[in-house]
Structure formats: structure tokens, C-alpha cells
Write an enzyme that holds these catalytic residues in place. Sequence first.
Site, PDB file in Angstrom:
ATOM      1  N   HIS A  46     -23.076 -52.258  11.249  1.00  9.38           N
ATOM      2  CA  HIS A  46     -22.308 -52.221   9.490  1.00  9.38           C
ATOM      3  C   HIS A  46     -23.599 -51.911   8.823  1.00  9.38           C
ATOM      4  O   HIS A  46     -23.508 -52.252   8.133  1.00  9.38           O
ATOM      5  CB  HIS A  46     -21.731 -53.238   9.571  1.00  9.38           C
ATOM      6  CG  HIS A  46     -20.490 -53.516  10.200  1.00  9.38           C
ATOM      7  ND1 HIS A  46     -19.353 -52.485  10.207  1.00  9.38           N
ATOM      8  CD2 HIS A  46     -19.937 -54.240  10.420  1.00  9.38           C
ATOM      9  CE1 HIS A  46     -18.531 -52.726  10.889  1.00  9.38           C
ATOM     10  NE2 HIS A  46     -18.499 -53.908  11.556  1.00  9.38           N
ATOM     11  N   ARG A  71     -27.027 -57.068  16.690  1.00  9.17           N
ATOM     12  CA  ARG A  71     -25.823 -56.589  17.607  1.00  9.17           C
ATOM     13  C   ARG A  71     -26.061 -55.327  17.373  1.00  9.17           C
ATOM     14  O   ARG A  71     -26.265 -54.576  16.357  1.00  9.17           O
ATOM     15  CB  ARG A  71     -24.817 -57.595  15.953  1.00  9.17           C
ATOM     16  CG  ARG A  71     -23.102 -57.146  16.344  1.00  9.17           C
ATOM     17  CD  ARG A  71     -22.623 -56.038  15.335  1.00  9.17           C
ATOM     18  NE  ARG A  71     -22.398 -56.385  13.902  1.00  9.17           N
ATOM     19  CZ  ARG A  71     -21.596 -56.934  13.125  1.00  9.17           C
ATOM     20  NH1 ARG A  71     -20.728 -57.667  13.738  1.00  9.17           N
ATOM     21  NH2 ARG A  71     -21.541 -57.562  12.535  1.00  9.17           N
ATOM     22  N   ASP A  85     -35.483 -52.831  25.456  1.00  6.25           N
ATOM     23  CA  ASP A  85     -36.768 -52.017  25.505  1.00  6.25           C
ATOM     24  C   ASP A  85     -36.990 -52.285  24.798  1.00  6.25           C
ATOM     25  O   ASP A  85     -38.610 -51.986  24.703  1.00  6.25           O
ATOM     26  CB  ASP A  85     -36.744 -50.621  25.529  1.00  6.25           C
ATOM     27  CG  ASP A  85     -36.323 -50.022  27.229  1.00  6.25           C
ATOM     28  OD1 ASP A  85     -35.740 -51.000  27.935  1.00  6.25           O
ATOM     29  OD2 ASP A  85     -35.886 -49.196  27.715  1.00  6.25           O
ATOM     30  N   GLU A 149     -13.083 -60.233  18.463  1.00  8.52           N
ATOM     31  CA  GLU A 149     -12.524 -59.425  17.750  1.00  8.52           C
ATOM     32  C   GLU A 149     -11.686 -58.381  16.845  1.00  8.52           C
ATOM     33  O   GLU A 149     -10.763 -58.044  15.788  1.00  8.52           O
ATOM     34  CB  GLU A 149     -13.575 -58.500  16.937  1.00  8.52           C
ATOM     35  CG  GLU A 149     -15.398 -58.738  16.897  1.00  8.52           C
ATOM     36  CD  GLU A 149     -15.591 -57.407  16.016  1.00  8.52           C
ATOM     37  OE1 GLU A 149     -16.671 -58.259  15.121  1.00  8.52           O
ATOM     38  OE2 GLU A 149     -16.136 -56.634  16.612  1.00  8.52           O
ATOM     39  N   ASP A 175     -13.130 -58.927  11.233  1.00  3.68           N
ATOM     40  CA  ASP A 175     -12.400 -57.631  12.202  1.00  3.68           C
ATOM     41  C   ASP A 175     -10.972 -58.966  12.583  1.00  3.68           C
ATOM     42  O   ASP A 175      -9.533 -58.104  12.847  1.00  3.68           O
ATOM     43  CB  ASP A 175     -13.293 -57.740  13.459  1.00  3.68           C
ATOM     44  CG  ASP A 175     -14.039 -56.256  12.866  1.00  3.68           C
ATOM     45  OD1 ASP A 175     -13.887 -55.132  12.459  1.00  3.68           O
ATOM     46  OD2 ASP A 175     -15.275 -55.555  13.108  1.00  3.68           O
TER      47      ASP A 175
HETATM   48  C1  3PY Z   1     -16.903 -59.880  11.354  1.00  4.45           C
HETATM   49  O1  3PY Z   1     -16.621 -61.133  11.482  1.00  4.45           O
HETATM   50  O2  3PY Z   1     -16.255 -59.012  12.188  1.00  4.45           O
HETATM   51  C2  3PY Z   1     -17.997 -60.140  12.317  1.00  4.45           C
HETATM   52  O3  3PY Z   1     -18.632 -58.115  12.971  1.00  4.45           O
HETATM   53  C3  3PY Z   1     -19.026 -60.516  11.260  1.00  4.45           C
HETATM   54  O4  3PY Z   1     -20.694 -60.274  12.177  1.00  4.45           O
HETATM   55 MG    MG Z   2     -17.286 -57.258  13.454  1.00  3.28          MG
END
Ligand code: 3PY
Ligand code: MG
Length: 262
Positions: A46, A71, A85, A149, A175
Site C-alpha cells: 500500500h 509485505r 534476495d 483478508e 480488508d
Molecule cells: C488490512 O487491514 O487489510 C491490512 O492489510 C493491514 O496491514
Molecule cells: Mg490488507
Amino acid sequence: MTNNSIRKALIERNITFGTWIQIGHPAAAEILANTGFDWIAVDCEHTDIEIECFSNIARGMYGRVPVPLVRVRENNILAIRQVIDAGAEGVIVPLISTAEDAKKAVAAAKYPPLGVRGYAFSRVNNWGVDFDSYSKSANDDVAVIVMIETKQAVDNIDEILSVEGVDGVFIGPYDLSGSYGIAGQTSNPIVLKACANIVETCFKHSKSAGIHVVIPTSQEIKRTIDGGFTFIALGMDTVFLNDASRKALEIARVQLNSGGSK
Ligand code: 3PY
Ligand code: MG
């Protein structure tokens, strides 16, 4: 046997506290790396943090305690390969909804025969100097954490947790709430019920359950620990900056209005 303290903690389901980086500057990593967190995840999903920027962030953390995790932008072989890497000791892969998604993430992070990760000289093996030793230990040391998520992921949690090589799951509460049509209501009973179901299934599979406590209030942190989570992200650089700066300004205005300038 793993030399990665976070992978070890995931396997043993010991509690670790990490945090999250969205500001793509090594200074943010240096500051947070000195605070005592067990791990720091750099968010490439993000943010505008690209691979070159992550490499510099990893350099900023070098020699400090927290384990650098990323992430990744998406469940993509190249996205996963590049950050490992460059020095990520584990990947947190977003939006894993099926066992097939989870298998793809594991394959990208592991050398053959477990996966399809490509061999090369890179920062992680000291530009080839440690090629042999790194190639032998990497599959034991690179952690793979899949993000839960979506409602579909909750429905498939048993299958996802059955995938070999998944070290733990990590809930994205924003999410997840969005997937149930209640975006942002991370404490809604529907979301909490889904979280409890995920933790219970993790327990059944002896795997670690993680979650991002994006706004780390004491109430939220307590609920997370009491809820059986072990891999816990507390806040992120942007949240800390927002909170601390707003609080300082609020204190200054209160002081001013109560005659503090006289
Ligand atoms: C979410 O809450 O969807 C996230 O990805 C938090 O890192
Ligand atoms: Mg998320």
C-alpha cells in the site's frame, strides 16, 4: 532447524511484537529498529516503496535486532524473489484466499525442490561470497506468512493452513472487514467471529496466528493477546507520526489557552 528467530517463534507459536513501515526512508527503519520490536515489516503493497528503496531500508536496519520482513505488493514470484534476495527474512503475502494461492506464495519463497525460487548472487548471500552456505540454509530460514483478508480465505482457512511451508497467517482487519461489507469496522462482531475462527483453526494446525493492530490502543492489544494471537504487528510509522504530532500540537494549544504563554 532455523536460524531465523521469527520463523522459530512462528513455528513454536511464541509471541512476537513487530511493527510496520510505510515511509520509504531508511531513517524510519533506523528509528523503529532501535525501539525493541522483534521484527519490522516493510509495506510494499500500500505504498510507493519499490525494491531499491527496500534495499536501503534493509541496510538501515543492518546489525540491529529486528528481523526485516516485507509485505510484498502481491502474490507474485518476482515480487517475492526480489525482496528475499535484497534481505527480507520473510514475506507477508497479501490477499491469500485459497490453498492454491498459498502454494504459489510458498513456491516463490523456496528454492527447489520445495519451490521455484531462482539462484543468483545477490545482497542476501553477500553478493555470492556466501552462496553455498546461504543456498543450503535459505529454505529453513525464510519465513512465509500468508494474509487472511477475505471471507473466501476464512471459508478456506483449513485448506490454507494445510499447505506445507506456510509458517503462519496474518489477518488484515481492514480488508477482512471490507470483504464482509463493513469496511473499517474491525471490532464488529462479524470480524471478531472470523478472527476467532482463524485462531482456532491455527491452533488445530499448530500454526501461528497473526494480526495487524493498526491503531494500537491498550484495549486492542489486550484483546489480541487474550484472543490467542502470537504474531502481532503494532501500529506503523505513519500512525505513530500522526498520533505523536497531533498530541504535541493539542498539548501546546491547551497550554496556550490555559495561559501557558504568560
Ligand atoms: C488490512 O487491514 O487489510 C491490512 O492489510 C493491514 O496491514
Ligand atoms: Mg490488507
